[in-house]
Every structure is written in structure tokens, then in C-alpha cells.
Design a protein around this motif. Sequence first.
Motif, short mmCIF file in Angstrom:
data_model
loop_
_atom_site.label_atom_id
_atom_site.label_comp_id
_atom_site.label_asym_id
_atom_site.label_seq_id
_atom_site.Cartn_x
_atom_site.Cartn_y
_atom_site.Cartn_z
N ARG A 9 64.99 -42.34 19.79
CA ARG A 9 63.56 -42.64 19.73
C ARG A 9 62.75 -41.58 20.47
N TYR A 10 63.27 -41.12 21.59
CA TYR A 10 62.59 -40.04 22.30
C TYR A 10 62.47 -38.80 21.43
N ALA A 11 63.50 -38.52 20.64
CA ALA A 11 63.46 -37.35 19.75
C ALA A 11 62.31 -37.45 18.76
N ARG A 12 62.05 -38.67 18.24
CA ARG A 12 60.94 -38.84 17.30
C ARG A 12 59.60 -38.57 17.98
N MET A 13 59.48 -38.97 19.22
CA MET A 13 58.23 -38.72 19.94
C MET A 13 58.08 -37.23 20.25
N ILE A 14 59.16 -36.59 20.65
CA ILE A 14 59.09 -35.17 20.99
C ILE A 14 58.72 -34.34 19.77
N ALA A 15 59.19 -34.75 18.60
CA ALA A 15 58.94 -33.97 17.39
C ALA A 15 57.47 -33.93 17.00
N ARG A 16 56.67 -34.85 17.52
CA ARG A 16 55.25 -34.85 17.17
C ARG A 16 54.54 -33.61 17.72
N VAL A 17 54.77 -33.28 18.99
CA VAL A 17 54.17 -32.09 19.61
C VAL A 17 55.23 -31.44 20.50
N PRO A 18 56.16 -30.72 19.92
CA PRO A 18 57.32 -30.23 20.70
C PRO A 18 56.96 -29.23 21.78
N GLU A 19 55.85 -28.51 21.65
CA GLU A 19 55.52 -27.47 22.62
C GLU A 19 54.66 -27.97 23.77
N HIS A 20 54.26 -29.22 23.73
CA HIS A 20 53.42 -29.74 24.81
C HIS A 20 54.26 -29.96 26.07
N PRO A 21 53.71 -29.73 27.26
CA PRO A 21 54.49 -29.94 28.49
C PRO A 21 55.03 -31.36 28.63
N GLU A 22 54.28 -32.37 28.17
CA GLU A 22 54.78 -33.73 28.26
C GLU A 22 55.99 -33.95 27.35
N SER A 23 55.99 -33.30 26.19
CA SER A 23 57.15 -33.38 25.32
C SER A 23 58.36 -32.69 25.94
N ARG A 24 58.13 -31.60 26.64
CA ARG A 24 59.24 -30.93 27.32
C ARG A 24 59.80 -31.80 28.44
N ALA A 25 58.89 -32.50 29.15
CA ALA A 25 59.37 -33.42 30.19
C ALA A 25 60.17 -34.56 29.57
N LEU A 26 59.72 -35.04 28.42
CA LEU A 26 60.46 -36.10 27.74
C LEU A 26 61.80 -35.59 27.24
N GLU A 27 61.89 -34.31 26.90
CA GLU A 27 63.17 -33.73 26.49
C GLU A 27 64.16 -33.74 27.65
N VAL A 28 63.65 -33.53 28.88
CA VAL A 28 64.53 -33.63 30.05
C VAL A 28 65.04 -35.05 30.19
N GLU A 29 64.16 -36.04 30.02
CA GLU A 29 64.59 -37.44 30.10
C GLU A 29 65.64 -37.74 29.04
N ARG A 30 65.43 -37.20 27.84
CA ARG A 30 66.39 -37.43 26.76
C ARG A 30 67.74 -36.80 27.09
N ALA A 31 67.72 -35.59 27.63
CA ALA A 31 68.98 -34.94 28.00
C ALA A 31 69.68 -35.70 29.12
N LEU A 32 68.92 -36.25 30.05
CA LEU A 32 69.52 -37.05 31.12
C LEU A 32 70.18 -38.31 30.56
N LEU A 33 69.58 -38.86 29.52
CA LEU A 33 70.15 -40.08 28.92
C LEU A 33 71.51 -39.80 28.29
N ILE A 34 71.61 -38.70 27.55
CA ILE A 34 72.86 -38.43 26.85
C ILE A 34 73.88 -37.75 27.76
N GLY A 35 73.43 -37.27 28.95
CA GLY A 35 74.35 -36.69 29.90
C GLY A 35 74.89 -35.33 29.52
N ASP A 36 74.21 -34.57 28.68
CA ASP A 36 74.64 -33.25 28.26
C ASP A 36 74.11 -32.23 29.27
N THR A 37 75.03 -31.61 30.05
CA THR A 37 74.60 -30.69 31.09
C THR A 37 73.89 -29.48 30.53
#
Length: 488
Positions: free
Chosen positions: A313-341
Motif C-alpha cells: 500500500r505504501y508503494a501505491r502512495m509513493i507512486a503518486r509523487v515519487p520525487e517528493h521528499p515525503e514520498s522518499r521518507a515513506l520509501e524509507v518506512e517501506r524499506a524498514l517494513l520489508i527489512g531489505d538492507t
Amino acid sequence: MIRVGLALLAGMALALLAVAASGEPGILTAEWLGWRLDTSAAAGAVLLGVLALLAVGFWRLAIWIGEAPHRAARQRQDARRRESYAALARGYLALASGDVEDARRMARRAAGAAEDAPILAGLLAAQSAELAQEDATARAAYEGLLAYPDAQGPARQGLARLSWQAGDRQGALEQARAGEVAGRGGGWAWRMQFDDRLEAGDWEGALALLAGPGAKRSLASDKAARARAALLTVRAMEAGAEAQARDAVKAVGLSPDFVPAAVLAARLEAAAGRPGRGEVLLLKAWKAAPHPALAVTYRDLRPGETPEERAGRYARMIARVPEHPESRALEVERALLIGDTNAIDRAVGSLDQTPDTARWLDLKARAAWANGRVAEARTFAARAAAAPPDASTGSETFDHDRAGWVRLITRWTDEAELAEAFSASPALPQPDAPVAAIPARPSDMEAPQRPWRAPDDPGDWDEGDPPPEPPAPAPPPRRAAPRKRTKR
């Protein structure tokens, strides 16, 4: 004078032509005080013309000398008038630059222009006195301007402003209504009534003013839509369930980038068993204006989902405005969820251009901790504790008092900004009941997760050292071997 002389010369020329045409030169005889003059008619005509010109010139000279005092006084008056107009211009320039002393001095010097420009001179005197905080003088000057129909607007506005500053709200509103009745109120009269309804917490009255004809003259269409959306949102928070949902959805339609409306509408839809509709509203709002509160609400719509589902679900939100700083912060949250270093490091690398505020530094600290870089995580956490809060971070509940909502509505209406209306909070808050983390490596199933510690917590071991090994369990006590008994 020149025209008279030319007329005499023309008359003499015609007389000479008439004499010459007749063929008879004629004789002119004149006697005066014993003097006798005999000459031709043509010479006499020329002589009479010269005498007439001399008489006219003498008469004009006498008139010019007689008018000299009046002419000098008129010149002095014109000079004073020019100086007054120059002082009037300088006074308004001083008002624009905020120079109180120069404005008051120029207002006194511009008194000579009061006959020709009484409105401008009176307005300069009133505004300079108001700027100098001489309220009694300013009020008297504004009241003097009420005698001129064209000055009703600025005079009523000045009197209303003085009354508002003195705490006389009723008097200020009376001046605003009088200005509207006289047709000289302008946008300030409507805005003063609108601000009064806001400060009184009368959301219905404010909405009624927005629906009236004065709003079209006082507010641009985009500002009116933002004001209506904000008022519908705050009214929805105080209404019943059905009215709440209706007003919140209408507010989102009027202003999709108004974060409180989108958050409220999404939560109401989720409470009614329609989280999908809430997600749609939040995704539209995120595309219009990404905001941390939208991500928090989007996350909380489905509390029982797995980390994989939430990351999707985070990926769907990030795809709306991928270059925005808030989307980049959400990408960090998404990466933390899946645990991919690797994904965590890539996502954090995209935050290098963000300012060093508490929220961004805390996010980097969490990412470093998740990848096992304890020293780096503690460095970021210490910097986050001393960093300023992020201006774009907002409250999750928008549970403001009346004064807070008044500031929010006013700022959103005029500037379409929420930054100073909300209290700042650190990083994207974690859910109250976090889902289980998906291990990225098989060893994660065996090793316990490291706890996130506060910046001032020294921890259980020195920085950079591995945690102490747990004590080995004590061996069970050995039982003594039984003695063999021998028969005697």
C-alpha cells in the motif's frame, strides 16, 4: 495689448488705403493751447494711430503696476500650493516606508493643499496620526472625512480599525456595516465581519457570509473555496456522524490539498466500514500535497494487515509523487517494513538533500539502527534531539482549540499553508500495535530484535561493542553414587 495694437495698425492701414484710393491727399489742421498743426490727412492718420498706441500702452502699464501686489500674493499662494502638493506626496511616501516623524511633519506642511485636495490632505493627517498611535487625533481626522462622500470608504475603514484595536468590536462592526450600506465598504468590511465570526466560533455564520454577495467582491474564488473547505472541516468535527461524513467529503472536493479534511474524511469512511474509500481520498490528497499526517492516516486504515500488505500500500502512495521528499521518507518506512538492507540504504541516500530537522535525522537514525550501524544510529539520534522540528510535520488528530482553528482557517484561506498552524512532531509515528517484522535473513529468526533506545540512553554495552553473552546455565547438581552394601 498685442491684439489691440494690431487692431489699431490695421485701422490705420485701411484709412491710408482709403485716402490713397480717393486721389485727394486732404489737409489736416489742428490747434491746441496756441499750437497749430497743418499736415496731410495720411500723416494725421498715422499720428493718431501712434498716439492711440501710446495711450493703450500707458493704460496697460498703469494696470500692471496696480495689480502688482495682487499678482505677488497669487504667486506666493501658487508656490505654497506647489510645496503643499510636494509635501503631500512626500507624506504618503513616508507612510509607505513607515517613517512616522516624517509623515507627521509632511502632514502639517500639506495643510495648504486642503482647499484643492481636502480628502488627500485629511487622509494623510489621519493615517500619520494613527501610525504615531495618536488615536484621538486620528479619530477626529477620520470623522472629518465623513463629510465627503468619496471618502466614506477609507474613513469608515480607519474608524473601524481604531475601534477594533481598542477592543470595541461592536463599534468596529457598526462602521463596517455602515460602509457596506453606503456602498463604500470594499473588501475590508466583509473581511472584518468574517474574522469576527471566526473568533466567535460561529462557523455557521462564517459559512453564511461566504455564501453571500460580499464574498465574491472580497475574496478570489480559490480563497473562497479554501475558506469554505476549512469551515466545513471544523464544523464536521462538531456535528453528528452523518453530517460529519457529508461535510468532510465536500471539503475534500473543494480543497483536495487541505490535509485535515482528507484525514477526517478517510477516518470517517474507515469507521463506517469503507476503508477503500478512505484510501482513495488520501491518495488524491497525497498527489495534491504530500503531508506526514496523510501517511499516518493511510497506514492506520488497515491495522491488521501484514508488513507485506502495508509495504504494497505504501508503494501505491509513493507512486503518486515519487520525487517528493515525503514520498522518499515513506520509501524509507517501506524499506524498514520489508527489512531489505540495500533498499533501506538506497532510500536513505535519497534524503541527502533534505534539511537537518528532527524528523529527517530521526528517520536516518532508525534506518542506521535497522542495518546494524549502532554508532551511526546514535549519532543521528543525538543530532535529532538538538535539531529544530520539521515545519511540515502536523498533528495527527488536528484537535485544536478555537484559537488554533481560527489561525488555521485564516492562514489556509489567505496563503494556502498549514506549516505554522500545527504542532511539530518527530518522525512518522509507529502504529500502536506494530505488526511482526519480516526477517530479511535466516539469522534474524534466531537473534532477538535490538530495541530502539532514546538518545540519552547509554545502552547496555559500550558504543560499538557487541552485547555481553548471556550467562551459561548452571549444570545440574551431580548425585552421589550409591554405596554398595556387602553381606557379612
